[in-house]
Scaffold this active site. Structure first.
Site, PDB file in Angstrom:
ATOM      1  N   SER C  45       3.941  -1.046  14.427  1.00 12.79           N
ATOM      2  CA  SER C  45       3.997  -1.293  12.987  1.00 12.79           C
ATOM      3  C   SER C  45       4.279   0.052  12.335  1.00 12.79           C
ATOM      4  CB  SER C  45       2.666  -1.880  12.501  1.00 12.79           C
ATOM      5  OG  SER C  45       2.808  -2.336  11.172  1.00 12.79           O
ATOM      6  N   GLU C  46       5.357   0.144  11.566  1.00 11.30           N
ATOM      7  CA  GLU C  46       5.853   1.454  11.163  1.00 11.30           C
ATOM      8  C   GLU C  46       4.954   2.166  10.154  1.00 11.30           C
ATOM      9  OE1 GLU C  46       7.452  -1.383  10.594  1.00 11.30           O
ATOM     10  OE2 GLU C  46       8.470  -1.409   8.647  1.00 11.30           O
ATOM     11  N   ASN C  47       3.917   1.474   9.652  1.00 12.55           N
ATOM     12  CA  ASN C  47       2.956   2.204   8.821  1.00 12.55           C
ATOM     13  C   ASN C  47       1.986   3.020   9.652  1.00 12.55           C
ATOM     14  OD1 ASN C  47       2.109  -0.462   9.528  1.00 12.55           O
ATOM     15  ND2 ASN C  47       0.341  -0.247   8.184  1.00 12.55           N
TER      16      ASN C  47
END
Lengths: 235, 218, 218, 235
Positions: C45-47
């Site tokens: 998840s790119e966060n």
């Protein structure tokens, strides 16, 4: 994911002659002792080694120099090594000296997919020769920077304190040094750890190198952890 | 004339409360011993530590805990470890308030040479080029003259450079000098050293204005 | 014709053992539910998370633990948190094996538009431009035609681009297609959909070679 | 070092009209709630805010939008905010949308003293307009990158889980997000933490942001930690 391999021999088995390797560690602190031993045993030759230092005569990368497996060193500091000096002066060994921060940042650039970075280190010195430079405003003043290219290494070999089968790594104290950046930068990254623990054991907030960067991991054995400069005070 | 301890003591007086300081190998390392008690100063070691403490007691050496000179060290409460990219990141972004390092030569425009002697085995620049290229304040601890009595404070460095236009202040066995656009500005004399002696020992442009006080060192 | 679940199920078959996968918002998020049991796949998840797990049980939501769509999630054993610079660092350095995302339009050269409709409020590209610019393998989950029945697989995107020459494969309610230098290559038909229907719904160059099999979805 | 201040009001007291601020957080996760409240109370105006998102109508940066304190937002995603939309369409608010990874990396660049970085994000799109681009070889193939400049922010305001008086910070789970990079990037960095612990309490190996980057720190109060998209499954 289970990236566990049996030992150093298995981890490095496909390292080929004339490969470019990154080796973690600063001085003799945090170096991949088991993999170095395995590389000497395997006898692979013509290596280009990206490593901040070159070990000492009888430890660390010094062991690979003695067996003449190293064609070129890319380092920031290579003192304390008589065999190194002999090979260098005789022309057997090629050496590229680059600033320590440049070394670290060229690893970071590779791991972060940045083809080049700008650093002021070496501007106006022989390090700048043949390199593109460029001025940027820093705090309102023009300052010159060198464009330094991301490293391109076939293998990165790092040493961590703890790891899990996913390849997640945690380093200890100043043994961290170049290891996390090199782990990110290798096309194939091999990690040796003092303690390999089951997945889910490491605290996810405390992981220094996420497993996505690591391809093979094993628990090393018989760490000597030699001290280069023992300095103490009296109680 | 100052000995190494004297130079270290004098440099220690340049450190201010709240400073983050990077100490190079040699005399700069000694400076740590003379930071006044009660002053909040954090020592950065560029191999990846903020909050460097003194050498460990015998038997308590930890091979994972060394400084940039590869010496065994300790940490103080509030210390933090980080990787080499962040270490030189904080150096490049000028978060380190003061860098103290040695030199073979300094020119009167602030150029410094401290890593290479042609014809001799080169050991490498380590982190010195990064430090001098970025530090907002650089103090050099060095000998004013070499063993042959020749000045190491020059109009132009003869040795290969480590960095350009970067040195702000120099403390030698003879004097304290600022590097200004007009050259070396003499600030203080070492105990028992005359202005004439300093002039003789300085090949670069030297500015001597008014009375030059003798250093006060405890 | 496939529904959203069908598209998600078909895309799940593209995932291989050992893959690190980034799932976009919408249909791509559903793909996670259809990854075969026992397959080792890690969701990024790119966060700032590797090892995303399913939604939490009611009452166990943690406000500090969300995915890139700001939904509450959980982690699986072996997960790791990191900052946004490292997250996009690993995306840029092609460590993520497969990126699955939605699109408004795809062109037959692999261009994608999925972030902006002129005249409408723009919400922003989020991480989509980074993902499409760097991913080594991008599969798009999208509707083949819009509500007016017009093709969204075009010779050239009409909407502002998110990225160029990047889409590798497309799964729609009608078909599975590869993006090749010669245009969209039809690989599979959705159950009950004819090649003629797909041809009619595809405005970009379409390559139909030999017999086109019907998709097999469990 | 003791960088502790009493509260958010004291921490932000010198933030001036037309300042450029970085604000940590992703969505409503890991945002500096106390400082945002204090900024609204102080009423400072004309702010340029670098933040991945712009909050929602009644929480996060949305609170500062409602009071019209924000002149410009630099963000990657600004949905879920009706007041934002109104101000944008009426021309009261300026918005610069940039890719999320570019936002993160421009912060990193500032914190690491790199004046510019190269990223492929946005090549061939409107994001590339007016920007210098350059080709580099990536895995043997020419690839185009945009040169993106380091941010230059007067203040960075971040939220951490734990901190100490030196300014050392530890973040929790995905509340880490942009906070560490912004902490490194501010000329003045203000950190609010859920728990301020004595120096020496945090494990030095586990610190995400070393204190050297942080100028002021305080323990925040009354964290709401609102959830934007509550998604659950049944037991």
């Amino acid at each position: 994911m289970n990236k566990t391999v049996k030992n150093a021999d298995e981890a490095i088995k496909d390292i080929f002659d004339n490969a470019t390797l990154m080796l973690g560690g600063f001085g003799l602190c945090g170096i991949p002792e088991n993999c170095i031993t395995a590389l000497v045993k395997k006898g692979v030759k013509g290596l280009t080694c990206i490593s901040n230092n070159a070990g000492v005569d009888d430890f660390g990368i010094g062991l690979m120099l003695k067996t003449r497996q190293v064609k070129k060193m890319i380092s920031s500091y290579v003192g304390e090594n008589a065999e190194f000096e002999r090979q260098l002066l005789s022309g057997e060994l090629e050496v590229e000296l680059i600033p320590q921060g440049t070394l670290a940042t060229r690893c970071l650039a590779a791991g972060y997919g940045m083809p080049a970075v700008f650093t002021p280190a070496g501007v106006g010195t022989e390090v700048a020769i043949g390199k593109e430079s460029r001025k940027f405003l820093v705090e309102g003043v023009e300052k010159e920077f060198l464009m330094e290219m991301a490293f391109d290494a076939d293998f990165a070999i790092v040493k961590a304190w703890k790891g899990d089968p996913h390849g997640n790594l945690i380093f200890r104290e100043t043994a961290r040094n170049f290891n996390p950046m090199m782990a990110m930068a290798g096309k194939i990254t091999i990690a040796e750890v003092e303690e390999l623990v089951p997945a889910g054991t490491l605290e996810p907030d405390q992981i220094h190198t996420p497993g996505i960067y690591v391809h093979r991991i094993f628990q090393g054995a018989n760490y000597e952890k030699r001290i280069e400069q023992r300095t103490v005070r009296k109680k | 004339m100052l000995d190494k301890i004297g130079i270290a003591k004098r440099i220690a007086k340049e450190i201010k409360d709240g400073y983050y300081v990077n100490l190079g190998i040699g005399i700069p390392t000694l400076v740590a011993n003379y930071i006044p008690q009660g002053m909040n100063v954090v020592l950065q070691s560029e191999n990846g530590l903020l909050g460097m403490g003194p050498f460990p007691f015998e038997g308590e050496e930890d091979p994972d805990l060394i400084n940039a000179g590869k010496q065994t060290i300790t940490t103080v409460p509030g210390s933090a470890f980080f990787d080499s990219a962040m270490s030189f990141g904080m150096i490049r972004s000028r978060k380190v308030d003061l860098t103290i390092l040695g030199a073979m030569e300094v020119a009167d425009n602030g150029d410094i040479a401290n890593w290479k002697i042609p014809g001799k085995m080169v050991k490498g620049m380590g982190g010195a080029m990064d430090l001098v290229a970025s530090a907002k304040n650089i103090i050099v601890a060095m000998q004013h003259v070499n063993k042959a009595g020749e000045s190491k404070l020059l109009p132009k460095c003869e040795l290969p450079l480590t960095g350009v236009n970067c040195v702000k202040k120099i403390v030698t066995e003879l004097a304290v000098l600022d590097v200004t656009p007009q050259g070396f500005k003499l600030l203080e004399r070492a105990p028992g050293v005359s202005v004439e002696e300093i002039k003789k020992a300085t090949l670069g442009r030297l500015i001597v204005e008014g009375e030059i006080p003798e250093m006060v060192i405890d």
